[in-house]
Structure formats: structure tokens, C-alpha cells
Design a protein around this motif. Sequence first.
Motif, short mmCIF file in Angstrom:
data_model
loop_
_atom_site.label_atom_id
_atom_site.label_comp_id
_atom_site.label_asym_id
_atom_site.label_seq_id
_atom_site.Cartn_x
_atom_site.Cartn_y
_atom_site.Cartn_z
N UNK A 21 28.07 -2.82 63.05
CA UNK A 21 28.54 -2.37 61.73
C UNK A 21 29.96 -1.86 61.85
N UNK A 22 30.77 -2.00 60.81
CA UNK A 22 32.09 -1.38 60.85
C UNK A 22 31.95 0.15 60.81
N UNK A 23 32.87 0.87 61.43
CA UNK A 23 32.76 2.33 61.52
C UNK A 23 32.54 3.03 60.18
N UNK A 24 33.19 2.53 59.12
CA UNK A 24 33.06 3.20 57.81
C UNK A 24 31.66 3.07 57.23
N UNK A 25 30.87 2.14 57.72
CA UNK A 25 29.50 1.95 57.22
C UNK A 25 28.47 2.75 58.03
N UNK A 26 28.91 3.37 59.12
CA UNK A 26 28.00 4.13 59.98
C UNK A 26 27.99 5.59 59.52
N UNK A 27 26.81 6.07 59.20
CA UNK A 27 26.66 7.46 58.74
C UNK A 27 26.24 8.34 59.91
N UNK A 28 26.47 9.63 59.74
CA UNK A 28 26.03 10.58 60.76
C UNK A 28 24.52 10.43 60.99
N UNK A 29 23.77 10.17 59.94
CA UNK A 29 22.32 10.00 60.10
C UNK A 29 22.00 8.80 60.99
N UNK A 30 22.82 7.74 60.94
CA UNK A 30 22.64 6.59 61.82
C UNK A 30 22.90 6.98 63.27
N UNK A 31 23.94 7.75 63.48
CA UNK A 31 24.33 8.17 64.83
C UNK A 31 23.24 9.04 65.45
N UNK A 32 22.77 10.03 64.70
CA UNK A 32 21.77 10.94 65.27
C UNK A 32 20.44 10.23 65.50
N UNK A 33 20.08 9.31 64.62
CA UNK A 33 18.83 8.58 64.80
C UNK A 33 18.89 7.73 66.07
N UNK A 34 20.01 7.06 66.27
CA UNK A 34 20.14 6.18 67.44
C UNK A 34 20.30 6.97 68.74
N UNK A 35 20.86 8.17 68.66
CA UNK A 35 21.10 8.97 69.87
C UNK A 35 19.90 9.83 70.26
N UNK A 36 18.98 10.01 69.32
CA UNK A 36 17.84 10.88 69.60
C UNK A 36 18.15 12.36 69.44
N UNK A 37 19.33 12.65 68.93
CA UNK A 37 19.72 14.05 68.65
C UNK A 37 19.49 14.33 67.17
N UNK A 38 19.71 15.56 66.76
CA UNK A 38 19.54 15.88 65.35
C UNK A 38 20.89 16.23 64.72
N UNK A 39 20.89 16.31 63.40
CA UNK A 39 22.13 16.58 62.66
C UNK A 39 22.77 17.90 63.10
N UNK A 40 21.95 18.89 63.34
CA UNK A 40 22.45 20.20 63.76
C UNK A 40 23.24 20.07 65.06
N UNK A 41 22.72 19.29 65.99
CA UNK A 41 23.41 19.08 67.27
C UNK A 41 24.73 18.34 67.04
N UNK A 42 24.71 17.31 66.20
CA UNK A 42 25.94 16.59 65.90
C UNK A 42 26.99 17.56 65.35
N UNK A 43 26.62 18.33 64.35
CA UNK A 43 27.59 19.22 63.71
C UNK A 43 27.94 20.44 64.56
N UNK A 44 27.16 20.74 65.57
CA UNK A 44 27.52 21.79 66.52
C UNK A 44 28.74 21.34 67.32
#
Length: 64
Positions: A21-44
Motif C-alpha cells: 500500500x502507499x504510505x498515505x493509505x496506511x493507518x496507525x491501526x494497520x501498523x499496530x495490528x501488523x506489529x502486534x503492538x497496541x496504539x498506546x505503545x505506538x503513541x508512546x
Amino acid sequence: MGSMNTMSLIAETFVSLTEHEPPEKIAVSDIVAASGKNRKTFYYHFVDKNHLIAWIFLSLIHIS
């Protein structure tokens, strides 16, 4: 897992997602789902997706 390892995992996950996917189409929710981390960890570690992208580029500069 240490802070730098977590940041690297999130960054590697984002880069991997850009293969499909192009970067602009990737949401934080996509990143955390694929990484196995949660939104709180991403935003930390990152203010937003743009901060993540900047961190990736700055990391590449320091590696070179």
C-alpha cells in the motif's frame, strides 16, 4: 523488549506494509495490528505516522 527494539519493530512493520500500500493509505491501526503492538505503545514512541516516517529516515542517515 527495549524502547529502540520496539521503535525498530514498528518502523520495520510500516516499511513492510508499504510494499503493498502507499504510505498515505496506511493507518496507525494497520501498523499496530501488523506489529502486534497496541496504539498506546505506538503513541508512546511516536507522535503520529509522520513522526514515524521522519524517524525512519533519520535512522537511515545515521546508519550510512
